[in-house]
Design an enzyme around this catalytic site. Structure first.
Site, PDB file in Angstrom:
ATOM      1  CG  ASP A  40      21.230  34.353  22.942  1.00 28.91           C
ATOM      2  OD1 ASP A  40      20.222  33.932  22.353  1.00 28.91           O
ATOM      3  OD2 ASP A  40      21.461  34.125  24.145  1.00 28.91           O
ATOM      4  CG  ASP A  41      17.268  36.103  21.857  1.00 33.61           C
ATOM      5  OD1 ASP A  41      17.425  34.900  21.590  1.00 33.61           O
ATOM      6  OD2 ASP A  41      16.634  36.506  22.853  1.00 33.61           O
ATOM      7  CB  CYS A  79      18.403  29.642  23.739  1.00 30.41           C
ATOM      8  SG  CYS A  79      18.016  31.388  23.868  1.00 30.41           S
ATOM      9  NE  ARG A  83      21.975  29.129  22.309  1.00 25.85           N
ATOM     10  CZ  ARG A  83      22.866  30.106  22.201  1.00 25.85           C
ATOM     11  NH1 ARG A  83      24.138  29.869  22.448  1.00 25.85           N
ATOM     12  NH2 ARG A  83      22.478  31.324  21.861  1.00 25.85           N
ATOM     13  CE  LYS A 133      21.749  31.161  25.591  1.00 26.78           C
ATOM     14  NZ  LYS A 133      20.663  32.133  25.414  1.00 26.78           N
ATOM     15  CG  HIS A 135      20.599  27.801  27.203  1.00 28.43           C
ATOM     16  ND1 HIS A 135      19.776  28.781  26.724  1.00 28.43           N
ATOM     17  CD2 HIS A 135      19.996  27.315  28.319  1.00 28.43           C
ATOM     18  CE1 HIS A 135      18.720  28.905  27.500  1.00 28.43           C
ATOM     19  NE2 HIS A 135      18.831  28.021  28.481  1.00 28.43           N
ATOM     20  CB  SER A 158      19.532  33.000  28.867  1.00 31.20           C
ATOM     21  OG  SER A 158      19.169  32.122  27.833  1.00 31.20           O
ATOM     22  CG  HIS A 235      19.134  36.546  25.478  1.00 30.08           C
ATOM     23  ND1 HIS A 235      18.635  36.924  26.706  1.00 30.08           N
ATOM     24  CD2 HIS A 235      18.491  35.400  25.148  1.00 30.08           C
ATOM     25  CE1 HIS A 235      17.729  36.034  27.092  1.00 30.08           C
ATOM     26  NE2 HIS A 235      17.613  35.101  26.158  1.00 30.08           N
ATOM     27  CG  ASP A 287      20.035  31.707  19.763  1.00 37.02           C
ATOM     28  OD1 ASP A 287      19.765  32.875  19.404  1.00 37.02           O
ATOM     29  OD2 ASP A 287      19.792  31.284  20.908  1.00 37.02           O
ATOM     30  CG  ASN A 288      16.376  32.452  19.282  1.00 41.56           C
ATOM     31  OD1 ASN A 288      16.935  31.782  20.139  1.00 41.56           O
ATOM     32  ND2 ASN A 288      16.110  33.739  19.469  1.00 41.56           N
ATOM     33  CE  LYS A 308      14.099  33.851  23.016  1.00 43.75           C
ATOM     34  NZ  LYS A 308      15.134  34.422  23.907  1.00 43.75           N
TER      35      LYS A 308
HETATM   36 CA   LIG Z   1      18.376  32.858  21.743  1.00 45.50          CA
END
Ligand SMILES: [Ca+2]
Length: 473
Positions: A40-41, A79, A83, A133, A135, A158, A235, A287-288, A308
Site C-alpha cells: 500500500d503506497d 487506493c 483495488r 486491506k 477498501h 486504510s 501506508h 496499489d499507487n 500518490k
Molecule cells: Ca494506497
C-alpha cells in the site's frame, strides 16, 4: 527389472481406473495457483531491484532476478479505484469507484454485480482467500465473501482511518501521523464479517497477514488456489514489529518495507517447501505511488515525477514482479502493463472464463510472461484522484498527453495548454513536447475521445459519505 514392472503396474492401474488411454490424456493439467502480494503506497523507487540505494529488499530482489520485472506497470492514483481495477479488470470509472476513496462511513462499494478475479477462478474450482486491506466497501454486501472469496482476514480499509482524538487541527493530525500510536487509529481487524480486534495491533499486522496466507497455502496445497494478500503498510501511519525496529538505513519507512520483504520471503519459502513453486504464479506490486506530504515517512517514486493522488507517472506507475519458476524466466519487461490486465491474464492461464457481457479494460499478458513476445498493451488512460471520472492523461506507446493539470489531491483543473511527454526518452516528464509535436497531441486527443465514448455514467459510489465529508485519499 523389478522397478520397471512396478511402474508398468501403476500405469495399467491408471488406465483401468480412468476407463481408457484417451481419457487419461484428456485429463486437464492442474491449473496454476495465483498469489498477489499488494503493498500500500509503496513507491516505484522503493525496492533494491528498482534502484533504491538504502532500502534492503533481498527477497524481492531475488524474486525479481528469478522472475519478470516490469518497468512500465500501472495501477491508479489512490487506493479504492486501484483495488477495484485489480479485482475486476475494469477501469474504476466503469464501477463508480473513480475519483477518491471509500471511508468507514461510506455506504457505497464494489457492486455485487461486478465480477472479480476471485469469482472467475472460483468457477474454475479454485480455493480463494482475501487477507489484508480490502477498501472496496465495508457494508456486509461489499465484503470479500460476496465477491468470490471463501474467507477474509484483515483491516477492511486504510490503516489511518477511524481516527481518535475528536476534532484536531491539521497540525495536530499531522503530528499524530508522524509519531503514530496504535490507539490514534481505531481500525478494526476482521475475520470474515466479524470484528476480532480493535484497534488492530498494527505493529504485528504484516507478519500476521503472512501467517494467515501461509496457513491458507498449506491447507489448500492439493487444489488450485488464489491468495490475495494486501498489506496495509507502508501506508501512513507506519508501524513495524520489534524485530524490524531500526532495521533499515532508510529509517521507519525502510523498516516497514524491509519487514514486508522478509515476509514475502516467507511466502516463497513456504511454496518451495511444499514443492508448489513450479505451479504457482506470484505477483508483487503496489496499489499507487508514495504519499508525499509525509516527508521522510513517505516513499519514493524514484526517477518518476509526482506521487500518490497525481496522474504524473509517480502516482500510478508501480513496481511489478512476476515469479513462476520454470515458466517465467529471468527477464525485464519494458512494455506497458496494468493491474487491469490481471483478470484476463489469470483467466487465460487457468483456463477460466473472463466475463463477456461487459466492457473489460485488460489484456492477456500471459504470452509476455512466458517470454513469447512484447506486451499486447499499447494504451493507458489516467483518471484523476478527484472528480468521479476525470480523464486526466492518455498514454500510447512512448507518448503521454496531459489534458488536465496533474495535482496531488486538490481538484483537478483543465489544462489551458495540454502537455506532451515522450516517456521512453523522458521518464521524469520534464520536457514538454506539445509545441513541437501537435500531430502526436492530436492523435492522443482522438484516442481519448474514442475511449470516452465507451464510458457509461454509473452511480458514483465514492460520493456516499454522510454530509459530504469529502473523499481525501
Ligand atoms: Ca494506497
Amino acid at each position: 527389472m523389478k522397478m520397471r514392472f512396478a511402474v508398468t503396474g501403476i500405469l495399467i492401474a491408471a488406465f483401468i481406473g480412468s476407463g481408457s488411454i484417451s481419457s487419461v490424456r484428456a485429463q486437464p493439467r492442474r491449473p496454476p495457483n495465483f498469489i498477489i502480494i499488494l503493498a500500500d503506497d509503496q513507491g516505484y523507487g522503493d525496492l533494491g531491484s528498482y534502484g533504491h540505494p538504502t532500502i534492503r529488499t533481498p527477497n524481492l530482489d531475488r524474486m525479481a532476478a528469478e522472475g519478470q520485472r516490469w518497468t512500465s506497470f500501472y495501477a491508479a492514483p489512490v487506493c479504492t479505484p486501484s483495488r477495484a481495477q485489480l479485482m475486476t479488470g475494469r477501469l474504476a470509472v466503469r464501477t463508480g469507484l473513480a475519483g477518491g476513496v471509500l471511508f468507514p462511513d461510506s455506504t457505497g462499494g464494489l457492486q455485487p454485480t461486478e465480477i472479480t478475479i476471485a469469482e472467475v477462478l472460483k468457477a474454475r474450482g479454485y480455493a480463494t482467500a482475501a487477507v489484508g486491506k480490502w477498501h472496496l466497501g465495508v457494508l456486509p454486501e461489499y465484503l470479500p465473501m460476496n465477491q468470490g472469496f471463501d474467507s477474509y482476514f484483515g483491516i477492511p480499509y486504510s490503516n489511518d482511518m477511524d481516527q481518535t482524538g475528536g476534532t484536531l487541527t491539521a497540525d495536530e493530525r499531522f503530528r499524530r501521523y508522524m509519531d503514530a500510536k496504535i490507539e490514534y487509529f481505531n481500525v478494526p481487524l476482521m475475520r470474515n464479517a466479524t470484528i476480532v480486534e480493535r484497534p488492530a495491533e498494527q505493529t504485528t499486522i504484516t507478519k500476521r497477514y503472512t501467517d494467515e496466507g501461509i496457513q491458507f497455502i498449506r491447507a489448500h496445497r492439493n487444489q488450485p488456489f488464489f491468495l490475495y494478500l494486501a498489506h496495509n503498510l507502508p501506508h501512513m501511519p507506519l508501524f513495524r514489529s520489534k524485530e524490524f525496529e531500526h532495521h533499515s538505513q532508510r529509517g521507519l519507512y525502510g523498516d516497514a518495507v524491509e519487514e514486508i520483504d522478509s515476509n514475502v520471503g516467507r511466502i516463497l519459502a513456504a511454496l518451495r517447501e511444499l514443492k508448489l513453486e513450479s505451479n504457482t504464479l506470484v505477483l508483487y506490486t503496489s496499489d499507487n505511488g508514495p504519499w508525499a506530504p509525509y516527508l521522510e515517512q513517505g516513499g519514493s517514486a524514484g526517477l518518476l515525477r509526482g506521487a500518490k493522488a497525481s496522474t504524473w507517472e509517480g502516482g500510478m506507475r508501480v513496481p511489478a514482479v512476476f515469479w513462476w519458476p520454470g515458466t517465467i524466466t529471468s527477464s525485464v519487461a519494458t512494455g506497458l502493463g496494468s493491474e487491469l490486465d490481471l483478470l484476463q491474464t489469470f483467466a487465460s492461464l487457468a483456463g477460466a472464463q473472463a466475463p463477456t457481457d461487459r466492457v473489460l479494460d485488460g489484456y492477456d499478458l500471459s504470452p509476455t510472461l512466458k517470454g513469447n513476445g512484447p506486451s499486447p498493451r499499447h494504451s493507458l488512460f489516467y483518471y484523476a484522484s478527484t472528480g468521479a471520472g476525470v480523464l486526466s492523461a492518455v498514454r500510447h506507446d512512448s507518448f503521454k498527453a496531459h489534458f488536465v493539470v496533474p495535482t496531488d489531491g486538490a481538484a483537478a483543473a483543465a489544462a489551458v495548454n495540454p502537455q506532451l511527454y515522450n516517456l521512453d526518452e523522458d521518464p521524469s516528464e520534464k520536457f514538454d513536447l506539445a509545441a513541437k509535436r501537435p500531430d502526436v497531441l492530436a492523435e492522443l486527443r482522438a484516442l481519448a475521445d474514442e475511449h470516452a465514448k465507451t464510458v457509461v455514467t454509473v452511480k458514483n459510489q465514492i460520493a456516499t459519505r454522510p454530509q459530504s465529508k469529502g473523499s481525501r485519499p
